[in-house]
Design an enzyme around this catalytic site. Sequence first.
Site, PDB file in Angstrom:
ATOM      1  N   GLY A 249       0.758  -1.241   0.000  1.00  0.00           N
ATOM      2  CA  GLY A 249       0.000   0.000   0.000  1.00  0.00           C
ATOM      3  C   GLY A 249       0.789   1.292   0.000  1.00  0.00           C
ATOM      4  O   GLY A 249       0.191   2.365  -0.061  1.00  0.00           O
ATOM      5  N   ARG A 331      -6.788   3.087 -15.748  1.00  0.00           N
ATOM      6  CA  ARG A 331      -6.829   3.709 -14.420  1.00  0.00           C
ATOM      7  C   ARG A 331      -7.524   5.067 -14.417  1.00  0.00           C
ATOM      8  O   ARG A 331      -8.149   5.438 -13.445  1.00  0.00           O
ATOM      9  CB  ARG A 331      -5.427   3.821 -13.814  1.00  0.00           C
ATOM     10  CG  ARG A 331      -4.801   2.449 -13.530  1.00  0.00           C
ATOM     11  CD  ARG A 331      -3.518   2.552 -12.719  1.00  0.00           C
ATOM     12  NE  ARG A 331      -3.761   2.930 -11.342  1.00  0.00           N
ATOM     13  CZ  ARG A 331      -3.527   4.109 -10.840  1.00  0.00           C
ATOM     14  NH1 ARG A 331      -3.023   5.072 -11.602  1.00  0.00           N
ATOM     15  NH2 ARG A 331      -3.790   4.369  -9.585  1.00  0.00           N
ATOM     16  N   CYS A 362     -13.498   3.426 -29.008  1.00  0.00           N
ATOM     17  CA  CYS A 362     -14.774   4.031 -29.377  1.00  0.00           C
ATOM     18  C   CYS A 362     -15.607   4.248 -28.135  1.00  0.00           C
ATOM     19  O   CYS A 362     -16.577   3.517 -27.894  1.00  0.00           O
ATOM     20  CB  CYS A 362     -15.494   3.140 -30.369  1.00  0.00           C
ATOM     21  SG  CYS A 362     -14.679   3.193 -31.939  1.00  0.00           S
ATOM     22  N   GLU A 363     -15.218   5.205 -27.357  1.00  0.00           N
ATOM     23  CA  GLU A 363     -15.897   5.457 -26.097  1.00  0.00           C
ATOM     24  C   GLU A 363     -15.475   6.845 -25.610  1.00  0.00           C
ATOM     25  O   GLU A 363     -14.272   7.115 -25.499  1.00  0.00           O
ATOM     26  CB  GLU A 363     -15.462   4.364 -25.104  1.00  0.00           C
ATOM     27  CG  GLU A 363     -16.234   4.391 -23.847  1.00  0.00           C
ATOM     28  CD  GLU A 363     -16.261   3.027 -23.141  1.00  0.00           C
ATOM     29  OE1 GLU A 363     -16.262   1.976 -23.814  1.00  0.00           O
ATOM     30  OE2 GLU A 363     -16.292   3.055 -21.919  1.00  0.00           O
TER      31      GLU A 363
HETATM   32  N1  LLP Z   1      -1.410  -7.160  -0.705  1.00  0.00           N
HETATM   33  C1  LLP Z   1      -2.738  -7.281  -0.949  1.00  0.00           C
HETATM   34  C2  LLP Z   1      -3.510  -8.290  -0.233  1.00  0.00           C
HETATM   35  C3  LLP Z   1      -3.349  -6.431  -1.877  1.00  0.00           C
HETATM   36  O1  LLP Z   1      -4.653  -6.552  -2.094  1.00  0.00           O
HETATM   37  C4  LLP Z   1      -2.579  -5.470  -2.571  1.00  0.00           C
HETATM   38  C5  LLP Z   1      -3.196  -4.593  -3.568  1.00  0.00           C
HETATM   39  C6  LLP Z   1      -1.200  -5.399  -2.300  1.00  0.00           C
HETATM   40  C7  LLP Z   1      -0.655  -6.254  -1.356  1.00  0.00           C
HETATM   41  C8  LLP Z   1      -0.293  -4.428  -2.997  1.00  0.00           C
HETATM   42  O2  LLP Z   1      -0.620  -3.104  -2.749  1.00  0.00           O
HETATM   43  P1  LLP Z   1       0.296  -1.927  -3.346  1.00  0.00           P
HETATM   44  O3  LLP Z   1       1.602  -1.972  -2.622  1.00  0.00           O
HETATM   45  O4  LLP Z   1       0.481  -2.183  -4.790  1.00  0.00           O
HETATM   46  O5  LLP Z   1      -0.468  -0.697  -3.084  1.00  0.00           O
HETATM   47  N2  LLP Z   1      -5.768  -1.357  -9.306  1.00  0.00           N
HETATM   48  C9  LLP Z   1      -5.551  -0.358  -8.273  1.00  0.00           C
HETATM   49  C10 LLP Z   1      -4.768  -0.911  -7.119  1.00  0.00           C
HETATM   50  C11 LLP Z   1      -5.415  -2.114  -6.480  1.00  0.00           C
HETATM   51  C12 LLP Z   1      -4.602  -2.674  -5.333  1.00  0.00           C
HETATM   52  C13 LLP Z   1      -5.141  -3.989  -4.922  1.00  0.00           C
HETATM   53  N3  LLP Z   1      -4.417  -4.639  -3.874  1.00  0.00           N
HETATM   54  C14 LLP Z   1      -4.839   0.826  -8.923  1.00  0.00           C
HETATM   55  O6  LLP Z   1      -4.590   0.795 -10.116  1.00  0.00           O
HETATM   56  O7  LLP Z   1      -4.551   1.815  -8.253  1.00  0.00           O
END
Ligand code: LLP
Length: 438
Positions: A249, A331, A362-363
Site C-alpha cells: 500500500g 486507471r 470508441c468510447e
Molecule cells: N497485498 C494485498 C492483499 C493487496 O490486495 C494489494 C493490492 C497489495 C498487497 C499491494 O498493494 P500496493 O503496494 O500495490 O499498493 N488497481 C488499483 C490498485 C489495487 C490494489 C489492490 N491490492 C490501482 O490501479 O490503483
Amino acid sequence: MNERDTLKINGKGHLEIGGADCVELAAQFGTPLYVYDEAYIRAMMRAYRDTIAEAYDGNGTVLYASKAFSCTAIYAIAKSERIGVDVVSGGELYTAMRAGFPPEKICMHGNNKLPREIAYALECGVGTIVVDAFSEADLLEREAEQRGMIQNVLIRINPGIEAHTHAYVQTATTDSKFGFSVSDGTAQKMSEYLLGKKHLRLKGYHCHIGSQIFEQQSFVLAAEKCLKFVAEIKQKTGFEAEVLNLGGGFGVWYTDEDKKIDLKIYLRAVIDAVKTQCEKYGLRRPHLMLEPGRSIVGEAGITLYTVGAIKEIPNVKKYIAIDGGMFENPRYSLYQSKYTAMFANRAAEPPCELVSVAGKCCESGDLIGTNINLPKAETGDILAFFTTGAYHYSMASNYNRNFIPPAVLVKDGKAEYIVKPQTYEDLVRNDVIPNYLK
Ligand code: LLP
C-alpha cells in the site's frame, strides 16, 4: 528512490529511462510501449529487503505483490533479489512457476480462490495461503488431507483502519469483501475454526489496509490493531501468531500533489510499532511480512505513445489522441487517476498548455489524463506518461480488439522485450465459429 533517479533529459533533449533514449526506444519497438528500468525495480526490492533485515533483525520477508505487474521476467528478478512474491490467482502462480520461482516463497491471496486454484497451489507447494472464507478453509483442509500434507495458512483480518486513498481501493473498512473483522468476533471464530483443522497449520495473520497510502500513521495503526488482536487471541485460545503480514500500500509519485515517501523512514516506523506492541503485550516478535506492489514497479515504468489526431474545441478543451487508451491504461476511467507526462522528443521544452489525452477506443470516456501540462503538441510527438509501471500492463485488455502493448526492460541503457507484441492472430486464437454458422 524517486522518478528523477531513472528519468533524465539527454544532450539531444530527449527523455531517457535507465540510460535508454526514449525516442530511440519508440523507433525500435514501436508505440504504445511499456518501458521498465530494471535498476529501479531492483533498488526498490533491496530497499525493502535490507531495511526489514536491518531494522527487524532479519526476521522478516518482503513479498512483491505481483498483481501490480506480472510477467515471467518480474518473477525472475524477484527470485534473483531473494525476495518472495504474492500471487492472487492461478494465472499469477503459473507465471511465477514458469519463471522458476521457489514456491515456498510464494504467498497466495484471494477472497474467492477457485477449487482448481487451491488444488494447483497445493500441487506447487506454495509456502503460505491466506485464508479468506470458511468454505475455503474446508476446501483447503480436504485437498491437503487428500495429498497427505499440512499447509501453512494465515487469516486475512480486517483491523478496521480507513486509509486515506481512493474509495475503490480501500479494503480494510468494515464493509469489505476482504478479511474477517477483529471487532465483530469473526476473526476470532475463524482462528478457532482453523486451529481445529488437522491439515492446516495456522501461522498468523494478514491485513492490507489499502493502496497508494501516504499516511505513515495508517500503517502504524494497522500494526497496533493487529498485535492487539494477536494478544487477545493468545489470551483467549493460547494460540500465539508466529507470522504477521501487514500487506502493501505504500504510495508513489504520480504528480507533484503526491508527497515523496522516504521508504526507510516509513518502514522503520512500522517496524518500531510492531516491536513496541510486542513488548507491551509480552508477545514474541512475529516474523514480519510486507507485500509492496506499486512502490516496487510503479515509478520504474513509463509508457510511450505517438501523438495522432489533435482536436481543439474552441473555448472548451484541447484533446490530443494517442495510439493507446483505456485498453492499456484503464486507471483514468476507473479512478480518475492523475499523471505527469512529457514529450520524449522535446523533453527540455517547457510546458505551455493543459490538454486532455484521449485514447483510440470508441468510447467518450476513453481518456488517460486530463489537465496534462505539455508543450504545444504535434502529430508524431512521442508522449511519455510517467509512473505507469504498476496496474497498467496488469490491468490491460484487448478492448476494441486493440493489442495489449509489449513491455521492454532496460538495463544499462539497452532494452529487451519482457512481453512480446501481440499479433492479429493472437486476437482470434481462441475464437471458434460453431459449425452451424459456417
Ligand atoms: N497485498 C494485498 C492483499 C493487496 O490486495 C494489494 C493490492 C497489495 C498487497 C499491494 O498493494 P500496493 O503496494 O500495490 O499498493 N488497481 C488499483 C490498485 C489495487 C490494489 C489492490 N491490492 C490501482 O490501479 O490503483
